[in-house]
Structures are given as structure tokens and as C-alpha cells.
Design an enzyme around this catalytic site. Structure first.
Site, PDB file in Angstrom:
ATOM      1  CG  ASN A 138       7.244 -10.670  27.240  1.00 56.15           C
ATOM      2  OD1 ASN A 138       7.782 -11.044  26.199  1.00 56.15           O
ATOM      3  ND2 ASN A 138       6.421 -11.432  27.938  1.00 56.15           N
ATOM      4  CD  GLU A 233       6.053 -21.788  22.314  1.00 55.96           C
ATOM      5  OE1 GLU A 233       6.588 -22.877  22.086  1.00 55.96           O
ATOM      6  OE2 GLU A 233       5.158 -21.653  23.170  1.00 55.96           O
ATOM      7  CB  CYS A 267       3.212 -15.938  27.755  1.00 58.65           C
ATOM      8  SG  CYS A 267       4.765 -16.790  28.074  1.00 58.65           S
TER       9      CYS A 267
HETATM   10  N1  LIG Z   1       4.165 -18.101  24.713  1.00 60.77           N
HETATM   11  C1  LIG Z   1       5.240 -17.353  24.896  1.00 60.77           C
HETATM   12  O1  LIG Z   1       6.386 -17.823  24.985  1.00 60.77           O
HETATM   13  C2  LIG Z   1       5.072 -15.854  24.987  1.00 60.77           C
HETATM   14  C3  LIG Z   1       6.139 -15.117  25.500  1.00 60.77           C
HETATM   15  C4  LIG Z   1       6.002 -13.720  25.557  1.00 60.77           C
HETATM   16  C5  LIG Z   1       4.829 -13.095  25.132  1.00 60.77           C
HETATM   17  N2  LIG Z   1       3.824 -13.866  24.643  1.00 60.77           N
HETATM   18  C6  LIG Z   1       2.580 -13.236  24.229  1.00 60.77           C
HETATM   19  O2  LIG Z   1       2.856 -12.070  23.405  1.00 60.77           O
HETATM   20  C7  LIG Z   1       1.891 -11.055  23.678  1.00 60.77           C
HETATM   21  C8  LIG Z   1       2.589  -9.789  24.139  1.00 60.77           C
HETATM   22  O3  LIG Z   1       3.725  -9.521  23.327  1.00 60.77           O
HETATM   23  P1  LIG Z   1       3.626  -8.432  22.163  1.00 60.77           P
HETATM   24  O4  LIG Z   1       2.722  -7.300  22.572  1.00 60.77           O
HETATM   25  O5  LIG Z   1       4.998  -8.106  21.720  1.00 60.77           O
HETATM   26  O6  LIG Z   1       2.889  -9.311  21.024  1.00 60.77           O
HETATM   27  P2  LIG Z   1       2.513  -8.883  19.524  1.00 60.77           P
HETATM   28  O7  LIG Z   1       1.790 -10.040  18.993  1.00 60.77           O
HETATM   29  O8  LIG Z   1       1.901  -7.521  19.501  1.00 60.77           O
HETATM   30  O9  LIG Z   1       3.931  -8.744  18.767  1.00 60.77           O
HETATM   31  C9  LIG Z   1       4.842  -9.820  18.797  1.00 60.77           C
HETATM   32  C10 LIG Z   1       5.783  -9.687  17.591  1.00 60.77           C
HETATM   33  O10 LIG Z   1       5.052  -9.927  16.398  1.00 60.77           O
HETATM   34  C11 LIG Z   1       5.279  -8.879  15.458  1.00 60.77           C
HETATM   35  N3  LIG Z   1       4.114  -8.863  14.565  1.00 60.77           N
HETATM   36  C12 LIG Z   1       2.923  -8.264  14.743  1.00 60.77           C
HETATM   37  N4  LIG Z   1       2.100  -8.526  13.704  1.00 60.77           N
HETATM   38  C13 LIG Z   1       2.813  -9.321  12.829  1.00 60.77           C
HETATM   39  C14 LIG Z   1       2.554  -9.924  11.553  1.00 60.77           C
HETATM   40  N5  LIG Z   1       1.383  -9.771  10.940  1.00 60.77           N
HETATM   41  N6  LIG Z   1       3.530 -10.646  10.970  1.00 60.77           N
HETATM   42  C15 LIG Z   1       4.747 -10.812  11.569  1.00 60.77           C
HETATM   43  N7  LIG Z   1       5.055 -10.268  12.764  1.00 60.77           N
HETATM   44  C16 LIG Z   1       4.094  -9.536  13.384  1.00 60.77           C
HETATM   45  C17 LIG Z   1       5.490  -7.666  16.339  1.00 60.77           C
HETATM   46  O11 LIG Z   1       6.140  -6.640  15.626  1.00 60.77           O
HETATM   47  C18 LIG Z   1       6.380  -8.285  17.419  1.00 60.77           C
HETATM   48  O12 LIG Z   1       7.709  -8.390  16.932  1.00 60.77           O
HETATM   49  C19 LIG Z   1       1.001 -11.601  24.784  1.00 60.77           C
HETATM   50  O13 LIG Z   1      -0.141 -12.207  24.234  1.00 60.77           O
HETATM   51  C20 LIG Z   1       1.860 -12.668  25.435  1.00 60.77           C
HETATM   52  O14 LIG Z   1       1.105 -13.657  26.091  1.00 60.77           O
HETATM   53  C21 LIG Z   1       3.906 -15.246  24.574  1.00 60.77           C
HETATM   54  O1  LIG Z   2       6.322 -14.365  28.580  1.00 58.88           O
HETATM   55  C1  LIG Z   2       6.736 -15.506  28.793  1.00 58.88           C
HETATM   56  C2  LIG Z   2       8.111 -15.927  28.561  1.00 58.88           C
HETATM   57  S1  LIG Z   2       8.725 -16.857  29.871  1.00 58.88           S
HETATM   58  O2  LIG Z   2       9.204 -15.921  30.889  1.00 58.88           O
HETATM   59  O3  LIG Z   2       7.660 -17.725  30.408  1.00 58.88           O
HETATM   60  O4  LIG Z   2       9.841 -17.650  29.290  1.00 58.88           O
END
Ligand SMILES: NC(=O)c1ccc[n+]([C@@H]2O[C@H](COP(=O)([O-])OP(=O)(O)OC[C@H]3O[C@@H](n4cnc5c(N)ncnc54)[C@H](O)[C@@H]3O)[C@@H](O)[C@H]2O)c1
Ligand SMILES: O=CCS(=O)(=O)O
Length: 456
Positions: A138, A233, A267
Site C-alpha cells: 500500500n 509492523e 494499517c
Molecule cells: N503497521 C504498518 O506499518 C502497516 C503498513 C502497511 C500495511 N500493513 C498491513 O499489511 C497488510 C496489507 O499489506 P499486504 O497485503 O502487502 O500484506 P502481506 O502480509 O500479504 O504482504 C506483505 C509483504 O510480505 C511478503 N510476504 C508474504 N509472506 C511472506 C513470508 N512468509 N516471508 C517473507 N515475506 C512474506 C509479501 O510478499 C509482501 O512483500 C495489512 O494487514 C495491513 O494492516 C501494516
Molecule cells: O498502512 C499504514 C502506513 S501509514 O500510512 O500509517 O504510514
């Protein structure tokens, strides 16, 4: 025979690229190169790293529009949201440059406790080694810079793996890092197939994993990584609380910006709204009227506020979550309309406290409203979720704010702001299943370093 993957634009399903996965042989070569990069980093002075990061900030600024348009093509995020992301990424890179000059320890006298007198402890910070930096779809550039920037500033080598959807933007980012002066032995891009990720997470030449993403991936990483430093995160189910003294116009605008921008895919999005009964009807009417006026459409159009979500599968999951809430008795004040990867901004009322839309993370433009009489009654409802990332409250009542600050299981409470309030140098992260550790440049540098003490 190399494996490949193809990507489509979520808005029009046009193919935007076909790429090769990184083979396991290439991964081993990259990790070996990065081990030599750790030695290069040890010979690089902090001011030299600071200068490289400052130059990278300038290059990101020069290429901001090009990268913003790439982000929009890859993710469907509106061009206005992508431009904001690039501003944030430049700020994160500037902050990384400035913090690179400030990594200093402390000196301690040993005579504080008998009998070890006469010594001085010189506490220094040293890099962990090679950091495996993994980013979600995202915010492909800003979240990448929240990892690459502090990891490099701290003197580490970096193996960078973005989401497959973000291949072009991420490869361009790496090229700009090289142009700024980061050696290829210090930063390497990779895109291994899912089947290789467990053994990469477990690899002895990966010294730490800095991951942003969802719970399922985090669980897989933690299971494979063993005794490695993990900075995680993860998801959020952030509340926005509207008190009886709230500025309702400002609160409604903030709710929309923090829930319907990026098609709700943040997130820290305002995933649940708690509205005091005394202002509920007035707030609801303002919110629905403003939301109904939002432009939904081509994310490349400057006037568009809501673009598509990342793919059809995500849209289907969001629709199922909305329909589940309706089956639980919720009513629709706006939305519950779908078109391919588009989910129209949806506002739900009469939502049950234990409905999935209140307890699980919904990664799309869905806003459940929850009416309350006394602030004490919403504490258990807000905390009844696996997540605890950020929260927002609209009120000027300091005793209520202080009460909620102590009672809510979150990492940040923002006042007269949405829960998505974030500035690049503040500590960022949550509790419970929202993650482990803190980002925010200075804090991330510490997470990707260890203390080494010289006693003299
Ligand atoms: N806390 C934060 O800063 C933050 C920010 C953005 C998104 N998010 C969270 O991320 C999620 C959405 O993003 P998404 O769909 O890209 O998440 P995702 O967990 O599907 O993928 C995130 C990353 O992890 C990789 N990945 C997946 N399985 C893995 C493994 N076993 N080992 C290593 N890498 C692996 C993916 O290829 C991708 O690069 C939501 O839950 C959102 O809340 C959190
Ligand atoms: O998805 C969350 C990333 S941020 O915009 O809160 O930095």
C-alpha cells in the site's frame, strides 16, 4: 527454467509487466555480496552515509511525479494519495540522513554499585549486519524508505523485498539508491517465489528481519526465523472516537480522510467510529453527505478520491465482511455497492459490538458507526480486537483524553486527528498483534542496531 510473474493495473486490468522471480542461486549470491557490504559499511563514516541519504532525498524529490504515477498504475492508489506518499518518503529519507549523524551512545561510571569501581563503560551502537527488509503493497516507497533509510543510516547491509505488485516502483527506488551512492554490495533487491521465503527467513546470513504486512505472513516469518531480531509492523483496527464536544465538521472530514483515502487500505485507517449519542445523528448526517460527494473512479484523475482496491480478491473479501455485518443486523447508511475492484465508500449503522467488522481488520473503505452514552462503555469494545495500533479522538476534554490514553491498548492516541496521523520521526508501532518494535527513523535505527560496550 526461471519462474515469472505478471502484474496488472487494478483499475483497468491492463498488463503492466512480466518479471522473473529471483532464483535461490541468485539469493545466495546476493547474501554473499551483502556480507562484503557489511565491511564496506564499517569503513563508511556516518557523515558519508548522511550525505548519500541527503542525495537520495533529492533524487526522490526530482522523480516524485514519475514514481507517484508508477505507484498509481501498480496499486490503483489515487494519484493525489501517491503524491502525498512521495512527500512522506522524501521526509523519511531526510530524517534518515539527519539521524545518521546522531547515532551516539553514552559513557557510564562503574562506581554506582560496589565493588566494580574505577572503570568507565563506553556504550556504542553497532549495526546488526544484513537486514531483510520486506514491504507491503500500500505504501511501496514510503514504507521502503522507513526500512532502507534507517537500516543504511545505522551501517547495515540491506536485502529488500517489496510486494510483487510493486516491482517497478521498487526497482526504480533501488536504482536511485545506487545513483545516490549506496553500493550494490550494501543494497540488493530480490523477489523470491513464496516457496523460497521460509528458507530465506531462516538463512544464517540474514541477521534481522524488518517486516511490514499482515499477521499471516508475520506468523510464517516468526516460525522460520528462529533467534533473529524481528521488527514487525502489522495490521490495525484503529478506532476514531467522536465525543460530545467534538468539532463535527472537522471530525467528519478527518474520518473520511482516514478511512476512504487509499480506498481504506491503511494499517492506521479509521476502521471503527465510536460516536457519542448526543451528537450521533448530526455527525452521521454530515458524514453521509460529505461521503456521498466523493469522486469514485480513475485513480490517475486528480479529482478522484476513491480508486479501486488492490485486486478483485480483496474487493470480494471486503464485500463479504460488509454482508456479514448486515446479516448481524447492521444497516447501510451509504454504499454497499461494488464494481470489479471498486468498493464504494460504505457507512454502516446499528453494528453489533461483536460483529466481525468491529473485531477483525477490514482493509477497505468500510466505516461501521457505534453509538455510545458513556465513554467507559466503549473501552472493552475498542480493546476487543487482536490489534492495537493507533487511535484518534475528537474532543478537548483533557480528562477524557488522559483516561482513554491510559485505557486503550494502542501505540498512539492522536487528539483532534484521525488514527492515521503519522509524521515520519514520531515513534510508530502498536501492541498485541499490531506488531513488535517501533519504526519512526530514530527508533528504527535503534531496532536495527545493538549496543557494544568498551570498559576501560
Ligand atoms: N503497521 C504498518 O506499518 C502497516 C503498513 C502497511 C500495511 N500493513 C498491513 O499489511 C497488510 C496489507 O499489506 P499486504 O497485503 O502487502 O500484506 P502481506 O502480509 O500479504 O504482504 C506483505 C509483504 O510480505 C511478503 N510476504 C508474504 N509472506 C511472506 C513470508 N512468509 N516471508 C517473507 N515475506 C512474506 C509479501 O510478499 C509482501 O512483500 C495489512 O494487514 C495491513 O494492516 C501494516
Ligand atoms: O498502512 C499504514 C502506513 S501509514 O500510512 O500509517 O504510514
Amino acid at each position: 527454467m526461471s519462474q515469472t510473474y505478471t502484474l496488472v493495473n487494478p483499475y483497468n486490468n491492463e498488463q503492466i509487466g512480466e518479471y522473473e522471480y529471483t532464483s535461490w542461486t541468485q539469493i545466495e549470491e546476493k547474501l554473499a555480496l551483502l556480507k562484503t557490504g557489511q565491511k564496506v559499511q564499517r569503513k563508511t563514516a556516518a557523515y558519508e552515509r548522511a550525505n548519500v541519504l541527503a542525495k537520495l532525498a533529492g533524487l526522490l524529490k526530482e522523480n516524485a511525479e514519475k514514481m507517484a504515477r508508477l505507484i498509481t498504475i501498480e496499486t490503483g492508489k489515487t494519484i493525489s494519495d501517491s503524491r502525498v506518499e512521495m512527500i512522506r518518503a522524501v521526509n523519511a529519507t531526510i530524517a534518515s540522513s539527519e539521524e545518521a549523524r546522531q547515532i551516539s551512545g553514552e559513557s557510564l561510571d562503574s562506581d554506582a554499585y560496589a565493588p566494580a569501581g574505577g572503570k568507565i563503560g563506553v556504550v556504542c551502537w553497532r549495526p546488526l549486519g544484513t537486514i531483510f527488509c520486506i514491504t507491503p503493497f500500500n505504501f511501496p516507497i514510503n514504507i521502503a524508505m522507513h526500512k532502507i533509510g534507517p537500516a543504511y543510516a545505522a551501517g547495515n547491509a540491506i536485502l529488500f523485498k517489496p510486494g510483487p505488485q510493486n516491482t517497478a516502483t521498487s526497482q526504480l527506488l533501488v536504482e536511485l539508491c545506487y545513483e545516490a551512492g549506496m553500493p550494490e554490495s550494501v543494497l540488493q533487491f530480490c523477489m523470491p517465489p513464496l516457496a523460497d521465503l521460509d528458507k530465506l527467513n531462516a538463512h544464517p546470513d540474514v541477521n534481522a528481519i524488518n517486516f511490514t504486512g499482515g499477521t499471516a505472513a508475520a506468523n510464517a516469518i516468526a516460525a522460520a526465523a528462529g533467534y533473529k531480531k524481528l521488527l514487525l509492523e502489522l495490521g490495525g483496527n484503529d478506532p476514531l472516537i467522536i465525543m460530545d464536544d467534538a468539532d463535527l465538521e472537522a471530525a467528519a472530514t478527518s474520518a473520511i480522510n482516514h478511512r476512504f483515502a487509499t480506498a481504506g487500505q491503511r494499517c492506521t485507517a479509521a476502521k471503527r467510529l465510536f460516536v457519542h449519542a448526543s451528537v450521533y445523528d448530526q455527525f452521521r448526517d454530515i458524514l453521509v453527505a460529505k461521503s456521498a460527494a466523493l469522486v469514485i473512479g480513475d485513480p490517475m484523475d486528480d479529482n478522484t478520491f476513491v480508486g479501486p482496491v488492490i485486486h478483485m480478491g480483496a474487493a470480494k473479501e471486503i464485500r463479504q465482511r460488509i454482508e456479514g455485518a448486515i446479516e448481524d443486523g447492521a444497516t447501510v447508511a451509504l454504499g454497499n455497492q461494488y464494481d470489479g475492484a471498486f468498493v464504494h465508500p460504505t457507512i454502516l449503522e446499528n453494528v453489533r459490538a461483536n460483529s466481525e467488522v468491529m473485531i477483525e481488520e477490514t482493509f477497505g473503505p468500510v466505516m461501521p458507526l457505534f453509538k455510545f452514552e458513556d465513554v467507559e462503555e466503549i473501552i472493552p469494545v475498542i480493546n476487543n480486537t487482536a490489534y492495537g495500533l493507533q487511535a484518534g479522538i475528537f474532543s478537548n476534554n483533557l480528562s477524557v483524553i488522559r483516561y482513554l490514553f491510559e485505557e486503550l491498548d494502542v501505540g498512539t492516541l492522536a487528539t483532534n486527528e484521525g488514527p492515521g496521523f503519522r509524521t515520519e520521526h514520531f515513534p510508530f508501532g502498536g501492541v498485541k498483534e499490531s506488531g513488535v518494535g517501533r519504526e519512526g527513523i530514530k527508533y528504527a535505527i535503534r531496532e536495527m542496531s545493538y549496543t557494544k560496550t568498551l570498559v576501560i
